[in-house]
Enzyme design. Sequence first.
Site, short mmCIF file in Angstrom:
data_model
loop_
_atom_site.label_atom_id
_atom_site.label_comp_id
_atom_site.label_asym_id
_atom_site.label_seq_id
_atom_site.Cartn_x
_atom_site.Cartn_y
_atom_site.Cartn_z
N ASP A 72 -4.52 2.65 -4.62
CA ASP A 72 -3.13 2.80 -4.19
C ASP A 72 -2.68 1.57 -3.40
OD1 ASP A 72 -4.67 3.17 -1.95
OD2 ASP A 72 -3.55 4.89 -1.18
N LYS B 15 -5.55 12.71 11.70
CA LYS B 15 -5.43 11.79 10.56
C LYS B 15 -6.41 12.09 9.43
CE LYS B 15 -5.32 6.95 9.17
NZ LYS B 15 -5.37 5.53 9.56
N ASP C 206 0.83 -1.22 0.00
CA ASP C 206 0.00 0.00 0.00
C ASP C 206 0.86 1.26 0.00
OD1 ASP C 206 -1.99 -1.85 0.26
OD2 ASP C 206 -2.48 -1.38 2.34
#
Length: 723
Positions: free
Chosen positions: A656, A499, A424
């Site tokens: 991704d 985040k 990832d």
Amino acid sequence: MPLSRRIHKFLEKTKKKKVDKKNEDEDDESDAAIKVQERLRKKVTNLIKKQKLPAVRQIVEGQDDTKPWNQDAKAKVGSHLIELLTQSAYIQPPADQLADCPPDIRPAFRHSFKTVVKENKKTGRRYGVIECDPLVRKGLERTAKHMVMPYMPMLVPPVKWTGYDRGAYLFLPSYIMRTHGAKQQREAVRRTPGKQLEKVFEALDTLGYTKWRVNKRILSVVDRIWTSGGRLADLVDRNDVPLPEKPDSEDEALLRKWKWKVKSVKKENRERHSQRCDVELKLAVARKMKDEEGFYYPHNVDFRGRAYPMHPYLNHLGSDLCRGILEFAEGHPLGRSGLHWLKIHLANLYAGGVDKLSHEGRLAFTENHLDDIFDSADKPLEGRRWWLKAEDPFQCLAVCINLTEALRSSSPETFLSHIPVHQDGSCNGLQHYAALGRDKLGAAAVNLVAGEKPADVYSGIAARVLDIMRRDAQKDPAVFRDALHAKALVNQVDRKLVKQTVMTSVYGVTYIGARDQIKRRLKERDVITDDKELFGASCYAAKTTLIALGEMFQAARAIMNWLGECAKIIASENQPVSWTTPLGLPVVQPYRVFGRHLVKTSLQVLTLQRETEKIMVKRQRTAFPPNFVHSLDGSHMMMTAVACKKAGLTFAGVHDSYWTHASDVDKMNRILREKFVELYETPILENLLESFQQSFPTLSFPPLPERGDFDLRDVLESPYFFN
């Protein structure tokens, strides 16, 4: 119209003409025309026998004079079909009904009107709704085996893409791009020469040719949990929350509280119902496919060029449940490197901070938990259930079983593994911005350069936010109003608080969006109870987080602003922003003002939306930076897919996150880094500016933002770029 229907119509049409000629003395058509029709019919019949569908499609479509229905016709026919359904579909009386009672037969579906009033508004809007009888709704969440799912995974490889509507499924209508009715985007793809789209076709074919199968052991565990009522491994509870009893009181405050609880419980139960239906759909597909040797997922792209499987329910883009149930149909021997990567993969799936360790740290974690791994594999539900603590429990269990079987075999390195191992990106949007801007500081923060362990951008931003807040907390509240907020938040700053804002910064998160995100995190912690104080603290924290982001990713912010300015200039001319991806796919942003159009049907008057010629300037501007970066990450994934196929690797991709067999992870890692460097060695922003200037020669665009001196080839040596 589906190809099968077109073929049937063509055969009937040519057959009819043949009969007419035989039965009638006079015919308007010449013998030559009849013979042409007969030859075509014979040719189509032979091609069908040889299963040469593209050739059949070409002939049949050339002979088809059917005009597509317009939006009004579709609305009228659809409404009438719904009306017929409400008139003819009934609930059967229960089996235990007494014989002397009148049968309890009632409509399965009802059409009615509801007025919906939005908060803080006095007037509402009236909507027509189709309501299921509660028994029908209950049946739908209990099993999805009766649901019609046309775009199922294929048992044979998909048809190769050769055009806008040529490829993927054998008979179902298939389009290379999901345009959602955006006419300009659809026409742009249709007009593009096939030669220009060859790389996109090849990438989608590569993704579609990956063969999958159902992991029966995981499906068996899922079925046991689901039969027992759910509630484990993030599966929803199969039972509703009971409604609270009405208090036996006249107290207005108590009654208001009860009404609020009832509203909250009903909302929770609606969400549970939706989740239960979703699980049933996924499991229905898994049960249907479980005995197949393998199956395939045809892929197409969204308007930005990101690839997706066309089947919507059980696919590898889905939840942990889907990913745990699916595995590669073909097994590869693990080899020494495969065993190494399978252990790292297990640590990544367990997560909880373990995935932020170095590769050696993750290997040590797995080695230290071998007893738990063996117990999970042997007794998933009867043992210690260690796998349930993982962030992705079903995928973790699948790897526990695979690793256990490998380690217990006589030769672990020759053991055949079907598990897809993921690599990832690290905050991938910011990785693309750092490469675009050749930004050294940004590149280091998102693992474009080598480090002893993965850099954690969220922790990095949290540390910067904490530094700013500590300085602000020392200031005089009489002079600096946010000093009190800084003091209150100093002990609350961590990676979790920032985040979501860091993640969405790539998508152009606004100050208000950041404030709401941080407010939700603070509310979860229940540290600041006063609503006014909570709002003020959230405002300050959002402002500070955006400042920290701007400091760490100056180049990214400059490129975002430049892209936004270019979009604003174009949209102000009432033109949509459009560009061509590095792989040749044309992209046209679809954001236009919608007009209302009324259609009178047999059921009710419908209000349909229609695209107007007016462009949504603000939406074109704010959406362009994230859409442009998504078109680049889609290009990187497609380039990697094609290169992996040429290297003989099995490949699957989720934006991704790139997947292959454990034994091939090292090869895939080398390829994906090489393709990233290849992508960004092309002058992407220069080409974009040139295309804007060619399309709008009378407009003046701002100069390109300054770039740093980051060496792209450092990516080739970075172990945690994708990890």
